[in-house]
Write an enzyme that holds these catalytic residues in place. Structure first.
Site, mmCIF file in Angstrom:
data_model
loop_
_atom_site.group_PDB
_atom_site.id
_atom_site.type_symbol
_atom_site.label_atom_id
_atom_site.label_comp_id
_atom_site.label_asym_id
_atom_site.label_seq_id
_atom_site.Cartn_x
_atom_site.Cartn_y
_atom_site.Cartn_z
ATOM 1 N N HIS A 191 0.814 -1.216 0.000
ATOM 2 C CA HIS A 191 0.000 0.000 0.000
ATOM 3 C C HIS A 191 0.844 1.260 0.000
ATOM 4 O O HIS A 191 0.465 2.278 -0.550
ATOM 5 C CB HIS A 191 -0.990 -0.031 1.152
ATOM 6 N N GLU A 433 -11.026 -9.999 -7.318
ATOM 7 C CA GLU A 433 -9.640 -10.040 -6.841
ATOM 8 C C GLU A 433 -9.338 -11.315 -6.074
ATOM 9 O O GLU A 433 -8.251 -11.491 -5.540
ATOM 10 C CB GLU A 433 -9.306 -8.800 -6.011
ATOM 11 N N ASP A 457 -4.495 -8.013 -5.762
ATOM 12 C CA ASP A 457 -4.818 -9.158 -4.925
ATOM 13 C C ASP A 457 -5.019 -10.418 -5.761
ATOM 14 O O ASP A 457 -4.672 -11.507 -5.328
ATOM 15 C CB ASP A 457 -6.071 -8.869 -4.082
#
Ligand code: PEP
Ligand code: MG
Length: 576
Positions: A191, A433, A457
């Site tokens: 992130h 995902e 993901d």
């Protein structure tokens, strides 16, 4: 002068002094020698006092940004530190059991937290979370690590150096003072790396432990394109990189001016290029970079760095601010994607062996209507006269999709009953995902308005490799044939049901993958704002026919090496 190689996480070049940041409590000893006890009692007292002072600052800041009611939690934190019984307990553990100040703090707070958890009243049970938060603060102070406030109060432009940065760390950072950053761990889709790209801050991650030898104030160069950091550069190297930085800025300006036009392929097919954003500021940055809307609004940043759930009113204010920046352009708001590496102090996640496979995102929201419903209300309220769409993250089964849709229906009914305006036709889609959702895309397609493929993901779960772990970064490959087959499947299933299919993972903005995705029929490409100018230039250089041929060839290949070698022969620009 020394060069450290890492992963090129965010393009650009930064030259400046380092700011070494460590928010994690360092390792500490559990016990001390009998003659050290007095020292530990004294350290305990000083750390309690320092934590109390820190909380004064945090309280004042929170009062200014979130209001008195939300800030009051920090006064409660101070009260724990003032409680003589708690302090006595910790001192007793040092005196009687020779625990160090760190271990005694943790044990004493834990004892109290467990006592609160045993009570019937949920109010007291939830205070256990606060107690542990205060305990972490004191232990962090004792081990000499910094408070995240250090990142919020930078005095001069710096390059942030850290072992790792949590999403909360980066959210707190005063970005106007951050020239670049580099971390010892982390992968390209962690992130932190994503946020760096959204904000256009040059970054290198996965630099390894040797980065931690860098000391505060040391001169650094962050080469976000080459994926390296140079420490103590000599005058020549410094001048060379300042020149490169200048060149890069010029290139950005040129690309940006072309990016305001729509991306139409050489044979005249318009392609939707939109942005991933985190708030109203990045929404404006996105428009400046040529975004035609937002394909992913990561709402979780609004939930981080606070001590309580943002109220419906606060959420509405933020969503509406972004919707107003976007006007009539599409705005896909993703509901809360929390858990995994994004923990909230006011949600007790308990201990999870595998947080990435655990209680997170839509799973958590479906279990906690008091978190989910205010968000749905705020999103729907922001939809009035705007092009807002709702997107659910981490959907694994059709059953979850149906439950989430029912929650939306319940909230719509409440709003109708209260005469609050919203768009009753607000489109609802899901992120694909998780491999189960990709495999069952044909079953899901009739019940959604769109799919958006979360490649970050999807790759991680398909290849069972942690997207933030640099040691398995070689497995994390968007061009892996298994990943490409899943993407093909999702696009076909969506189209067969007459639904559009987009992608909001990093792969959508990856110059290497764009021709293949266009050829597979992807309708919408959503990416970090800084990737838009290059992506548009690439799309303009292709015809749909050519892209289809490329995709067909690639799907016939067995390894990503083979695919990469073939793509390299095409002479398509890999970068702008
Ligand atoms: C993804 O998984 O591709 C995605 C866009 O979501 P996030 O990166 O926020 O997990
Ligand atoms: Mg995701």
């Amino acid at each position: 002068m020394r060069e450290i190689k890492g992963l090129a996480a965010s393009d650009g070049i930064a030259v400046g002094p380092s700011f070494v940041y460590s928010s994690q409590a360092q390792a500490y000893r559990e016990t001390c020698a009998p003659d050290e006890r007095a020292v530990h009692v004294q350290r305990l007292g000083l750390a309690f006092a320092k934590a109390h002072d820190e909380l004064d600052v945090v309280y004042q800041k929170a009062r200014g940004t979130a209001g008195e009611e939300a800030a009051a939690i920090f006064l409660a934190h101070q009260e724990f530190l003032e409680d003589p019984a708690l302090r006595d307990e910790a001192e007793k553990l040092i005196q009687d059991s020779s625990l160090t100040a760190e271990a005694a703090t943790r044990a004493a707070f834990e004892l109290y937290a467990q006592q609160l958890e045993a009570l019937e009243d949920s109010y007291y049970r939830e205070r256990a979370v606060d107690l542990r938060d205060v305990s972490r603060r004191v232990v962090r102070i004792l081990t000499g690590a910094q408070d995240v406030a250090a990142l919020a109060n930078l005095n001069e432009p710096v390059i942030v150096v850290a072992h790792d940065l949590t999403p909360s760390d980066t959210a707190q950072m005063d970005k106007s003072k951050v020239l670049g950053f580099c971390t010892a761990s982390g992968g390209l889709t962690s992130h932190t790396a994503i946020l760096a790209r959204i904000l256009g801050i040059p970054a290198v991650v996965g630099l390894g432990e040797s980065l931690l030898e860098v000391t505060d104030g040391q001169m650094l160069i962050v080469d976000g394109r080459g994926g390296r950091v140079i420490t103590d550069p000599d005058a020549g190297t410094r001048a060379e990189f300042l020149r490169k930085k200048h060149q890069w800025l010029g290139e950005q300006t040129r690309l940006k001016s072309a990016a305001s036009r729509q991306a139409t392929t050489k044979d005249g097919h318009p392609v939707q290029v939109v942005a991933n954003i985190a708030d109203a500021t990045s929404a404006q940055v996105a428009l400046d970079c040529g975004a035609e809307g937002v394909g992913l609004y990561r709402t979780e940043y609004l939930y981080l760095n606070r001590q309580s759930i943002p109220t419906e009113a606060e959420q509405y204010r933020d969503y509406r601010a972004v919707a107003d920046v976007m006007g009539s352009r599409p705005l896909l708001i993703r509901t809360l994607d929390i858990g995994g590496d994004k923990q909230l102090p006011y949600v007790d996640f308990g201990h999870e062996q595998n947080p990435f496979l655990g209680w997170r995102a839509i799973r958590l929201c479906l279990d906690r209507p008091e978190l989910f419903e205010p968000q749905l209300r705020a999103i729907l309220r922001a939809s009035a006269d705007r092009n807002v769409q709702i997107m659910f993250p981490m959907v694994a089964t059709l059953c979850e999709l149906r439950r989430a849709r029912r929650a939306v229906e319940r909230v719509k009914q409440q709003l109708r009953d209260e005469n609050i305006p919203f768009d009753p036709q607000t489109p609802i889609g899901i992120m694909v995902e998780i491999p189960s959702a990709a495999m069952a895309a044909d079953l899901m397609a009739p019940e959604v308005d769109f799919f958006s493929i979360g490649s970050n993901d999807l790759i991680q779960y398909t290849l069972a490799c942690d997207r933030g772990n640099e040691r398995v970064a070689h497995l994390y490959d968007p061009l892996n044939p298994a990943v490409l087959r899943l993407i093909q499947r999702v696009i076909e299933a969506g189209h067969q049901a007459g639904k559009w299919v987009g992608m909001c993972g990093e792969m959508a903005g990856d110059p290497e993958a764009i021709s293949v995705l266009l050829g597979l029929g992807l309708d919408e490409f959503s990416m970090n704002p800084s990737a838009i100018p290059v992506a548009k230039e690439l799309l303009r250089a292709l015809t749909v026919r050519q892209a289809r041929e490329i995709a067909a060839r690639v799907l016939g290949m067995s390894t990503s090496d083979e695919i990469r070698a073939y793509l390299a022969t095409l002479g398509l620009p890999a970068r702008g």
